[in-house]
Scaffold this active site. Structure first.
Site, PDB file in Angstrom:
ATOM      1  N   LYS A 262     -10.321  20.233  23.299  1.00  0.00           N
ATOM      2  CA  LYS A 262      -9.208  19.762  22.437  1.00  0.00           C
ATOM      3  C   LYS A 262      -9.329  17.965  22.962  1.00  0.00           C
ATOM      4  O   LYS A 262      -9.342  17.390  21.676  1.00  0.00           O
ATOM      5  CB  LYS A 262      -7.968  20.130  23.001  1.00  0.00           C
TER       6      LYS A 262
ATOM      7  N   ARG B  48       4.811  21.099  24.096  1.00  0.00           N
ATOM      8  CA  ARG B  48       4.500  22.262  24.720  1.00  0.00           C
ATOM      9  C   ARG B  48       5.401  23.454  24.965  1.00  0.00           C
ATOM     10  O   ARG B  48       5.173  24.491  25.462  1.00  0.00           O
ATOM     11  CB  ARG B  48       3.969  21.912  26.381  1.00  0.00           C
TER      12      ARG B  48
ATOM     13  N   ARG C 190     -16.856  23.021  35.608  1.00  0.00           N
ATOM     14  CA  ARG C 190     -16.623  21.571  35.327  1.00  0.00           C
ATOM     15  C   ARG C 190     -16.664  20.963  36.568  1.00  0.00           C
ATOM     16  O   ARG C 190     -16.088  21.508  37.646  1.00  0.00           O
ATOM     17  CB  ARG C 190     -15.351  21.274  34.806  1.00  0.00           C
TER      18      ARG C 190
ATOM     19  N   ARG D 258     -12.837  19.275  40.774  1.00  0.00           N
ATOM     20  CA  ARG D 258     -11.589  18.824  40.802  1.00  0.00           C
ATOM     21  C   ARG D 258     -10.778  19.896  41.561  1.00  0.00           C
ATOM     22  O   ARG D 258     -10.971  21.123  41.265  1.00  0.00           O
ATOM     23  CB  ARG D 258     -10.966  18.442  39.585  1.00  0.00           C
TER      24      ARG D 258
ATOM     25  N   ARG E 270      -2.470  27.800  35.010  1.00  0.00           N
ATOM     26  CA  ARG E 270      -2.235  26.869  33.681  1.00  0.00           C
ATOM     27  C   ARG E 270      -2.529  27.928  32.701  1.00  0.00           C
ATOM     28  O   ARG E 270      -1.628  27.661  31.775  1.00  0.00           O
ATOM     29  CB  ARG E 270      -3.518  25.456  33.834  1.00  0.00           C
TER      30      ARG E 270
END
Ligand SMILES: [Zn+2]
Length: 223
Positions: A17, A93, A130, A162, A173
């Site tokens: 996104k 959201r 990632r 991360r 999430r």
């Protein structure tokens, strides 16, 4: 000249996104308004608001609606977005936020709400691969690492995973996304604003699909 546009982009984290928002913003010459970026800059400025925001972000939870709505309303009222439009990324959201956004944009309503669709298992794979430079934020992945020993090609910083990119955190999430955003998708569908776009494939192809989808909403074929 390409007309401006008022868009919301929905999609799971890891759906690409952010990349697509930047490209669409360039194409339609409107600001890309990422609530994530707004919050991060508030955190790094260390304001009261930033400190409160950080507590929520660290726990992986969503900020209260009124806080988010206030931040977005202020930004949408500025010259650039009130004139040409905007691409909203990260907001709304929840249905409550969508209702508030409909009030904020009552004079110049949204053109479309795009749902960038990428299956959960693909997203989990992408995010858990990632890696990011601690210093400059450049993104890498296990498949496309920096040239030398997890040292950033750009700045020489350390490239790490991360804390919130572990599979457990990603699943948390995704659960939140499902719980809050799926009703939102139904809400926009009901108001005939929703356009689903397939987010799989090469990023250039996805960009072309998105532009076609937006053009189809803002410049309907006459005849
Ligand atoms: Zn770096």
């Amino acid at each position: 000249m390409i007309p401006g546009v008022r868009l919301v982009l929905l999609g799971r984290q890891g759906a690409g996104k952010g990349t697509q928002c930047v490209r669409l913003a360039r194409h339609f010459v409107v600001p890309h308004l990422s609530t994530g970026d707004m919050l991060r800059s508030a955190v790094s400025e260390g304001t009261d608001f930033g400190r409160k925001a950080k507590e929520y972000m660290d726990s992986g939870d969503l900020l209260p609606d009124d806080v988010m709505v206030g931040m977005v309303a202020e930004r949408l009222g500025r010259d650039d977005s009130s004139r040409r439009g905007f691409i909203l990324d990260g907001f709304p959201r929840t249905v409550g936020q969508a209702e508030a956004l409909a009030e904020i944009t009552v004079e110049k309503p949204l053109d479309a709400v795009i749902d960038l669709e990428v299956p959960e298992d693909v997203v989990i794979q992408r995010i858990s691969k990632r890696r990011v430079c601690k210093d400059c934020g450049t993104n890498y992945s296990v498949d496309t690492p920096p040239r030398y020993d997890w040292t950033c090609d750009n700045c020489g910083g350390e490239v790490v995973q991360r804390d919130d990119d572990t599979e457990e955190a990603i699943r948390h999430r995704l659960d939140l996304y499902r719980e809050h955003t799926e009703p939102l998708i139904a809400w926009y569908e009901h108001r005939l604003l929703l356009v689903a776009v397939d987010g799989l494939g090469h990023p250039d192809e996805v960009t072309r699909r998105l532009i076609r989808a937006v053009d189809g909403r803002t410049r309907p074929v006459v005849g």
